[in-house]
Design a protein around this motif. Structure first.
Motif, short mmCIF file in Angstrom:
data_model
loop_
_atom_site.label_atom_id
_atom_site.label_comp_id
_atom_site.label_asym_id
_atom_site.label_seq_id
_atom_site.Cartn_x
_atom_site.Cartn_y
_atom_site.Cartn_z
N GLN A 167 0.82 -1.20 0.00
CA GLN A 167 0.00 0.00 0.00
C GLN A 167 0.86 1.26 0.00
O GLN A 167 0.60 2.20 -0.74
CB GLN A 167 -0.89 -0.01 1.23
CG GLN A 167 -2.35 -0.11 0.89
CD GLN A 167 -3.21 -0.24 2.13
OE1 GLN A 167 -2.86 -0.94 3.08
NE2 GLN A 167 -4.32 0.45 2.13
N LYS A 199 1.35 4.15 -2.79
CA LYS A 199 1.07 5.55 -2.50
C LYS A 199 2.18 6.41 -3.09
O LYS A 199 1.92 7.41 -3.77
CB LYS A 199 1.01 5.74 -0.98
CG LYS A 199 0.33 7.00 -0.54
CD LYS A 199 0.19 6.96 0.98
CE LYS A 199 -0.47 8.21 1.50
NZ LYS A 199 -0.60 8.12 2.97
N PRO A 243 -3.56 3.72 -3.51
CA PRO A 243 -3.35 2.73 -2.45
C PRO A 243 -4.57 1.83 -2.19
O PRO A 243 -4.41 0.68 -1.77
CB PRO A 243 -3.04 3.58 -1.22
CG PRO A 243 -2.51 4.84 -1.76
CD PRO A 243 -3.14 5.06 -3.11
N ASP A 244 -5.76 2.34 -2.47
CA ASP A 244 -6.93 1.50 -2.24
C ASP A 244 -7.01 0.32 -3.19
O ASP A 244 -7.78 -0.60 -2.98
CB ASP A 244 -8.22 2.33 -2.38
CG ASP A 244 -8.38 3.29 -1.21
OD1 ASP A 244 -7.59 3.16 -0.25
OD2 ASP A 244 -9.26 4.15 -1.28
N TRP A 270 -4.68 -1.80 -3.72
CA TRP A 270 -3.57 -2.70 -3.44
C TRP A 270 -3.96 -4.18 -3.56
O TRP A 270 -3.18 -5.00 -4.03
CB TRP A 270 -2.96 -2.42 -2.07
CG TRP A 270 -3.75 -2.93 -0.91
CD1 TRP A 270 -4.85 -2.36 -0.34
CD2 TRP A 270 -3.50 -4.13 -0.18
NE1 TRP A 270 -5.31 -3.11 0.69
CE2 TRP A 270 -4.50 -4.21 0.82
CE3 TRP A 270 -2.55 -5.14 -0.26
CZ2 TRP A 270 -4.56 -5.27 1.72
CZ3 TRP A 270 -2.61 -6.17 0.64
CH2 TRP A 270 -3.61 -6.23 1.62
#
Lengths: 338, 253
Positions: free
Chosen positions: A284, A288, A306-307, A309
């Motif tokens: 994650q 980012k 990152p969401d 991942w």
């Protein structure tokens, strides 16, 4: 000496030896190399999962048993220690009692499940373990007086284990020791019979091996080691709950780790668990940073948000299973041969 | 009265309505090689499977040294001295040739439940396994995987596994099927060596009549699951029932 420790089962690939050595050194010196709470947490989780995945490899990779009850035994270990430490004086006696009781329960359960169902076809065994494990997970959440239900149990640990470093070395030491024990078991005459059963059960029977005994014994050994891994994990977290032990997603994680690392190799458990746990914790953040660096370019920042991942972890799995069906260890060993 | 090494009494198996082996009674004595012949589908391999325990009998008995073993599972019968090689090659494909034989040697030594020692540390078992490999002329392939062997070599390994069990009763199911001509003598010599040991009993399912003639002390003929002839090779081969059942020549008169 080293050959004896590894039970004559050398990594048989220079890259693999280097990787294993790097992981060993990183884990052995984790409190000094990576100061901070989070990295040590990741290192401890790697240790626990190496052991858990290795014990699963004994079943899946070596014996060809597909079981979905491994998290149940993991949970029994965790709850055993948690219940004992929360109800008794938080000392070594409670830990010992909780662990012994958990191991005894796991042994009895794995023996029964094995005896009743290892005679039947693999798919039925898998279904039975799934049913038993689900039942156990429901039981743990319903018996809330005893298990803390969905909240789980938070507990105090003995004086010595209040130091994170000391607890870490307990986890590391026990995991390493038990891993070497597993390595010895799979390289013993017994271990070779397990391989024979995986390869051709009919023929193993014709040679005079009563395979149901071997399969049941392997099932019990795997369960006991998983229980001990659960106890270690509980001591590390000072907490046991459904989400840290019994959750079905953990079962999936174990399966993925064993497949990514390489089934039937033991060392695959080390590689698989290390990669997976680190990815789970750091992918994650890496994304980012990457997403940030891609600002201004269309689509890419969103794709690497990152969401997403889990999406990328999924892509990695599909690719690795597709390109390395024998797992990382299998791939490295095959390359050496060629 | 002494018991025969092996005896079947009214041995029968039914698959649904089909009777694959029908009330076969036969006694086998040590120092004898009995060839079991018959056309395809006569029930020869099924009869073998009933004797060695791969299939459960619907009726009848199997007696080993006079002891009823009909209810014993295959591994138990193996440990009581029955050894079986299979018609369709039946090995551990992803283990090495040496490991395959080692597993049989280890089964014979009763060491399967040893979890503590290292597999590689039992030199005496490895030596024994190497020795059996040498007897089937496979010593040079010891580190190959069983799945990498040629068909003929896999047949040899199949025989090596049987030798390594050191049984009292050797059961060969078409050991030379699919072997090239120059490989066959190794196996035939081995079988005739075994039968010269007076305490060993050999059962051989075989299609090739020249092999049967050269090795057999006795021939039994199965036809549609029934035992139709039993006796010395020359007379059995000449008998009208065999001419009809096995060679497809209609009996005259």
């Amino acid at each position: 000496m080293i050959a004896g420790l590894l039970s004559g089962d050398a990594p048989r690939s220079r890259i693999l030896s280097a990787l294993l050595l790097a992981i060993l050194v990183a884990l052995a010196l984790a409190p000094f190399l990576f100061p901070g709470t989070r990295p040590l947490d990741v290192a401890a989780k790697v240790c626990v999962f190496v052991l858990l995945v290795a014990s699963y490899d004994l079943l899946l990779g070596y014996t060809g048993i597909v079981s979905f009850a491994h998290t149940m035994f993991f949970g029994i270990g965790g709850y055993g220690v948690a219940i004992a430490l929360s109800r008794m004086e938080p000392g070594w006696g409670a830990i010992a009692l909780g662990t012994v009781a958990a191991v005894a329960l796991s042994l009895a359960l794995s023996f029964l499940v094995g005896l009743f169902s290892l005679r039947v076809k693999a798919i039925f065994f898998a279904m039975i373990t799934l049913a038993v494990a689900s039942f156990f997970a429901i039981l743990a959440s319903q018996l809330s007086d005893f298990t803390g239900g969905e909240d789980g149990i938070t507990f105090k640990v003995p004086e010595l284990l209040r130091s994170r470093v000391a607890t870490y070395y307990l986890v590391f030491g026990v995991a390493l020791g038990l891993f070497l024990v597993l390595l010895r078991i799979v390289n013993s005459p017994f271990g070779r019979v397990l391989l024979a059963i995986r390869e051709n059960e009919f023929r193993a029977e014709a040679l005079g091996y009563r395979t149901v005994i071997y399969r049941t014994l392997a099932n019990c050994l795997g369960a006991v080691v998983a229980t001990l891994a659960g106890a270690l994990y509980a001591l590390w977290l000072r907490y046991t709950g459904p989400n840290t032990t019994l959750d079905f997603s953990i079962m999936i994680d174990i399966l993925l780790m064993v497949v990514i690392g390489g089934m039937g190799t033991m060392y695959g458990a080390v590689i698989g668990a290390a990669i997976f746990v680190v990815a789970q914790n750091y992918l994650q953040e890496a994304m980012k940073a990457f997403s940030g660096a891609m600002q201004g370019i269309p689509l890419l920042p969103d794709l690497f948000h990152p969401d997403r991942w889990l999406l990328w972890l999924g892509v990695l799995f599909v690719l690795s299973v597709y390109y390395f069906p024998a797992g990382i260890v299998g791939q490295l060993r095959a390359r050496k041969k060629a | 009265m002494s018991h025969p090494v092996l005896e079947t009494r009214g041995l029968t198996i039914r698959f649904g309505g089909h009777v694959a082996v029908n009330a076969v009674s036969c006694r086998f004595e040590p120092g004898t090689l009995t060839a079991i012949v018959g056309p395809n589908g006569a029930g020869k391999t099924t009869y073998f499977n009933l004797i060695s325990g791969q299939l459960p009998a619907s009726a009848g008995q199997v007696l080993l040294h006079g002891e009823d073993v009909t209810r014993d599972a295959a591994p138990v019968r193996t440990r009581k001295g029955m050894g079986r090689a299979f018609q369709l090659t039946n090995l551990f494909p992803n283990l090495t040739v040496l490991e395959n034989v080692r597993l049989a040697v280890q089964a014979r030594a009763g060491m399967g439940l040893n979890l503590i020692s290292m597999w590689n540390s039992h030199i005496e078992l490895i030596d024994k396994a190497e020795n059996f490999l040498a007897r089937v002329a496979l010593a040079e392939r010891r580190t190959a995987l069983a799945s990498e062997l040629s068909h003929g070599d896999q047949r040899k390994l199949e025989v090596a596994l049987l030798l390594a069990l050191e049984p009292d009763i050797f059961m060969f199911d078409e050991p030379t099927a699919g072997m090239s001509v120059d490989e066959v003598p190794v196996i035939l010599d081995l079988i005739s060596e075994i039968k010269q040991q007076k305490d060993k009993t050999v059962l051989l399912v075989e299609h090739k009549m020249d092999v049967v003639r050269s090795l057999a002390d006795r021939i039994i003929v199965l036809h549609q699951g029934e035992l139709v002839a039993d006796g010395a090779p020359a007379e059995v081969i000449a008998s009208p029932v065999v001419q009809e059942a096995y060679l497809g020549v209609p009996a005259r008169g």
